[in-house]
Structure formats: C-alpha cells, structure tokens
Design a protein around this motif. Structure first.
Motif, short mmCIF file in Angstrom:
data_model
loop_
_atom_site.label_atom_id
_atom_site.label_comp_id
_atom_site.label_asym_id
_atom_site.label_seq_id
_atom_site.Cartn_x
_atom_site.Cartn_y
_atom_site.Cartn_z
N GLY A 45 66.03 9.43 -7.06
CA GLY A 45 65.59 9.48 -5.67
C GLY A 45 65.76 10.87 -5.08
N ASP A 46 66.85 11.56 -5.44
CA ASP A 46 67.07 12.92 -4.93
C ASP A 46 65.95 13.86 -5.34
OD1 ASP A 46 69.32 12.62 -3.42
OD2 ASP A 46 70.72 13.08 -5.05
N THR A 62 63.26 13.42 -3.01
CA THR A 62 63.58 13.83 -1.66
C THR A 62 63.49 15.33 -1.47
OG1 THR A 62 64.98 11.94 -1.23
CG2 THR A 62 65.40 13.90 0.08
N TRP A 63 64.02 16.12 -2.40
CA TRP A 63 64.04 17.57 -2.19
C TRP A 63 62.66 18.19 -2.32
CZ3 TRP A 63 67.40 19.85 0.57
CH2 TRP A 63 68.67 19.28 0.71
N LEU A 112 61.11 17.36 0.97
CA LEU A 112 61.63 18.22 2.02
C LEU A 112 60.93 19.57 2.03
CD1 LEU A 112 63.80 18.39 4.24
CD2 LEU A 112 65.33 19.38 2.53
N ARG A 115 74.21 8.20 3.08
CA ARG A 115 73.03 9.02 2.77
C ARG A 115 71.76 8.19 2.78
NH1 ARG A 115 74.41 12.09 -2.59
NH2 ARG A 115 75.66 10.21 -2.97
N VAL A 156 68.60 9.47 4.99
CA VAL A 156 67.38 9.89 4.30
C VAL A 156 66.18 9.08 4.77
CG1 VAL A 156 67.38 8.38 2.26
CG2 VAL A 156 66.60 10.75 2.05
N CYS A 157 66.43 7.85 5.21
CA CYS A 157 65.33 7.02 5.70
C CYS A 157 64.86 7.43 7.09
CB CYS A 157 65.75 5.54 5.72
SG CYS A 157 65.87 4.82 4.06
N LEU A 214 64.22 10.74 7.65
CA LEU A 214 63.42 11.94 7.42
C LEU A 214 61.91 11.73 7.59
CD1 LEU A 214 65.32 13.63 4.45
CD2 LEU A 214 64.86 14.64 6.69
N ARG A 233 56.01 12.20 3.40
CA ARG A 233 57.05 11.57 4.21
C ARG A 233 57.56 10.27 3.60
NH1 ARG A 233 57.38 13.55 9.62
NH2 ARG A 233 55.91 15.25 9.99
N PHE A 242 60.67 9.73 1.02
CA PHE A 242 62.08 9.59 1.38
C PHE A 242 62.57 8.14 1.29
CE2 PHE A 242 60.59 13.35 3.84
CZ PHE A 242 61.32 14.30 3.15
N ASP A 266 64.14 7.36 -2.07
CA ASP A 266 65.52 7.81 -2.21
C ASP A 266 66.48 6.84 -1.55
OD1 ASP A 266 67.56 9.42 -3.05
OD2 ASP A 266 67.35 10.89 -1.46
#
Length: 463
Positions: free
Chosen positions: A28-29, A32-33, A36, A90, A94-95, A97, A169, A172, A175
């Motif tokens: 998931g990370d 996410t990155w 981002l 986290r 993260v949800c 974002l 979007r 996220f 993650d």
C-alpha cells in the motif's frame, strides 16, 4: 537465501506473520508515495519539486525528532501494541489524502503519517533480531529489505497504471486497506513482543532520556557504524535528487505521463532489489566497509549524466542508483545487529533512524532548490556534491579496508606477555613468558587494516 526455496527464517511462525504484515502494508505504501508525487504535481504544477521536497522534509523531521524516543520505548514496552496503533492511525490519515485541495493539507497529513511511522519503523527493525535469534536475523533483515525493494519495483508501475483508470487520489484507499490487514496480522500474534530489558521500574522520563543518549553514543563511537552512517549522508544527497526531481524531469522535460514516471521509479526499485538480494545471498563473507563504499560510489555516479538522457537510459541509471543505496542501507543495518547487544538494539536502531533521516531533512530542501534553480543541471550538481562528500568521508572516517564475518571456529593463539600486556589466567603465567590458550570465535566480525596487523574481536571473545 543462497539456495532455491523459502528462506529458513520463514520457518519461524512469529517472524513469518510479522513479515507478511510488513509486506502487505509496504504494498500500500508503494501506491501511496507515487500517488503523493502525482498529487503534488497536480496541485503545484512546475513548483512540484518544492512542494514534494517540503512534504518529504516534514517526513524526515518527524523521524529525526521522535525515533530515538521510539527506540527507547521499544526496548522497555511490549512492541505489539506499538505496531498495531501505528498501523491503525496511519490508516485513518491516509484515507484523508484523496480529499485534499491545497498543499498545506498535504503537509499536515504527511506530518501526521510520519509521526506514527517514526514509532513504527525502528520498533519493527529492532523486533526482527528479537524474534529470529542469532541464527536467522541477518537473513531476516535481508529478506525484509529485499521485499521492500521488490514492492518498490512493482508498486509504482501498478500505481501508474491504476492512476489511469481510477485516478491518483483513489490510490490512497488501497493503502488504508493494507494498514487494516497488517494490524490484524500483528494483533493475532501469539504472546508479546517484549525485550528482556522491558521490566517495571525502568520507565521514568530520566531513564528514557538516558536510553536515548546511550543509543546515540553507541552509534557514533563505533567506527564501522559511524562510517556507514556518514555514507548514508552521501546517499541521501543523490537519493533526494531522484525522489524530488524525477517527476518534474519525466513529465516536464521529457513530456511523459504518470505511467512513464512509474516505469522510471520501477527501475530505481529494480536496482535496489538487486542490491538487497546480493546482501541476502552473501551475508557471511562480504566486506561490509567496501560494500558500503561501493554503494556510495554507485548512487552518486548514476546521477552524473541524468540531465542529458531520455526515458530508457534514465531507467538504467536509476537502477544503478537503487543498487548502490541498498548496499549501504542493508550493510549498515546488519552491522548494527552484529555489533549491538539485543537488549540495546531498539535504542540504537531508533538513534540510527533519527540520524539517517536528519541527513534527508537537509537533502530534500537542497534537491528542491536545485530542481527549481538549475532545472537543466540539477542531477549534475547533486552528483558533484555527493561525490565530493564521499571522498571526504572515506579519507577521514574509513575504519579499515576489510570487514568480514565467519562462522564459529576454534584455534590456538601463542601469547606473549610484557609489562604493557597482562590479564588473568586460571593458572599463574609469568610476565614475558610465552604460552598458548584456545580461542573460540562465534559469528565474529574481524577488522583488518593495511597499517595495523592486529585484529579486533568485536562480538564475543572467549578464553
């Protein structure tokens, strides 16, 4: 890991479940990155390097300030609830974002995410040797590092494709789901994850501050660890250029899309995976100091011509840089485990996590400034700074030329005593007389120097 089949450390059921939890959250990370970076480009346009550098600087600031405290807590409390709470917290952040509309909202959420991550990461690192024991911890560290890099390979590529269909979007939410699953896996582990030193009476503020000082002191007074830590400073200069300025170079200069950006970052992850696998295959018979030096040379040299190449050569260069970064990071992580008692590893890993991310706190703003001030030469200048620093670090801080480990063996030393060298024996031995006694090495690390023919026993030395 040098044989076909599953690594033996996965035979340990506690580590296996902990490892699967890490793997799921890391997947998931990876989404996410990348999301981002795309979100920053969407909101900031040509100012994306500055916006992304700001978010990443907040990330490492949280790590620098809070990781030593996290390491002390990890040594004195049950680590299971720490790992669970950091995952669930986290997940909630993260949800949020997907709903941000301005850069300051990204900054706020990134800061919150990484306050929690500052407690999670050193706690997880210190838990690996705790649950695997002396026989498997090097392999377990290498396996965790390899998995991190493999997911770095596939995650950005998958995210780039998914972004075309569902939008950056919505990445996220994936993650957030991964954090929930990982928290469940950790919560269902049998028993506790408590270090032997975690006992009542050792939890005062004064004791925690003493723990933070002890971890930092051990980090900086051990010559090989100190050398590796400074080489991470070198790697951060180059690594920040890759993480901050690649998105603008690919989408702005090369006029490509988020999919191609994912491919480039996949190349970086692929190289890092190769480096992690090399560390895992040869954990006992490699020179750690030379490995760390080679890693620093590779990641800094990979940037030299990056401003003048197209998409495919850039992928190749970033793979070289990723390989070099893994050589430094995983070699240093195993050095810390080799040279630190189990009941202090939380403190030392916490101190290391803080100091290594302090380097990034300076490297990210530098990368953002170079990316906006010298957009046509940012990688050239970043590489030049990194190479100059590498030369200084190696000339003044290299502790030796060769550091290697080997399995347990016994041998006999002939020993001469003089007035400057004397220690106790079970029977009386006269000064200036020659004698012999057996010597046992257990997973020792020997340091050899061109100018000093003595060798130093670093882990256990039994007469």
């Amino acid at each position: 890991m040098n044989k076909i089949g599953l690594p033996t450390c996965l035979n340990n059921p506690i580590f296996r479940q902990l490892y699967f939890a890490q793997t799921i959250s890391l997947f998931g990370d990876a989404l996410t990155w990348l999301g981002l970076a795309l979100l920053a480009f969407e909101l900031a346009g040509k100012s994306a390097p500055v916006a992304l550098a700001g978010a990443l600087t907040l990330r490492v600031t949280a790590f620098t300030l809070l990781s030593p405290l996290a390491g002390s807590i990890a040594d004195r409390f049950d680590r299971k609830p720490i790992l669970m709470v950091t995952h669930l917290g986290r997940m909630l952040l993260v949800c949020l974002l997907p709903f941000v509309q301005s850069i300051w909202q990204i900054y706020a959420l990134v800061l919150g995410l990484n306050i929690l991550n500052a407690f999670f990461a050193p706690t997880y690192q210190a838990t690996i040797p705790l649950v695997t024991g002396d026989a498997d911890y090097r392999q377990a560290i290498a396996l965790s590092g390899t998995t991190y890099q493999i997911l770095g390979v596939f995650g950005p590529g998958i995210a780039g494709v998914l972004a075309l269909f569902i939008g950056a979007r919505d990445l996220f939410f994936w993650d957030g789901l991964s954090f929930i699953i990982a928290a469940i896996l950790i919560g269902t582990l049998p028993g506790s994850l408590r270090s032997d030193v975690a006992e009542p009476g050792n939890r005062s503020v004064g004791q925690i501050w003493a723990d933070i000082q002890a971890g930092t002191s051990r980090l900086w007074t051990d010559a090989p660890i100190r050398y590796g830590l400074m080489m991470q400073l070198v790697a951060s200069i180059a690594g920040a250029q890759i993480l901050v300025n690649t998105v603008s170079y690919v989408q702005g200069t090369l006029h490509q899309t988020g999919v191609q950006y994912g491919w480039v970052m996949m190349g970086f992850g692929l190289g890092a995976t190769g480096g992690a696998m090399a560390i895992g295959i040869y954990p006992q018979y490699r020179s750690k100091i030379l490995t760390i030096l080679s890693g620093g040379m590779l990641i800094t040299a990979s940037l030299i011509g990056a401003n003048y190449v197209g998409l495919v050569p850039l992928i190749f260069l970033w793979s070289i840089g990723g390989f070099g970064q893994s050589l430094i990071n995983l070699s240093l992580q195993t050095l810390i485990a080799d040279r630190t008692p189990t009941n202090m590893q939380g403190r030392v890993y916490g101190a290391h996590f803080a100091w290594s991310h302090l380097w990034w706190a300076g490297a990210y703003p530098l990368a953002g400034w170079l990316g906006t001030t010298f957009p046509d030469r940012t990688f050239v200048y970043g590489s030049s700074i990194g190479l100059a620093l590498l030369v200084v670090v190696h000339l003044f801080l290299s502790p030796d030329r060769f550091t290697h480990t080997h399995l347990e063996f016994s041998h006999v030393h002939t020993h001469d005593h003089d007035l400057q060298h004397h220690h106790e024996h079970l029977i009386e031995v006269e000064i200036e007389s020659s004698h012999q006694h057996p010597h046992v090495h257990s997973q020792l690390s020997h340091s050899h120097s061109y100018t000093d023919i003595s060798h130093q026993h670093l882990i256990s030395h039994h007469h």
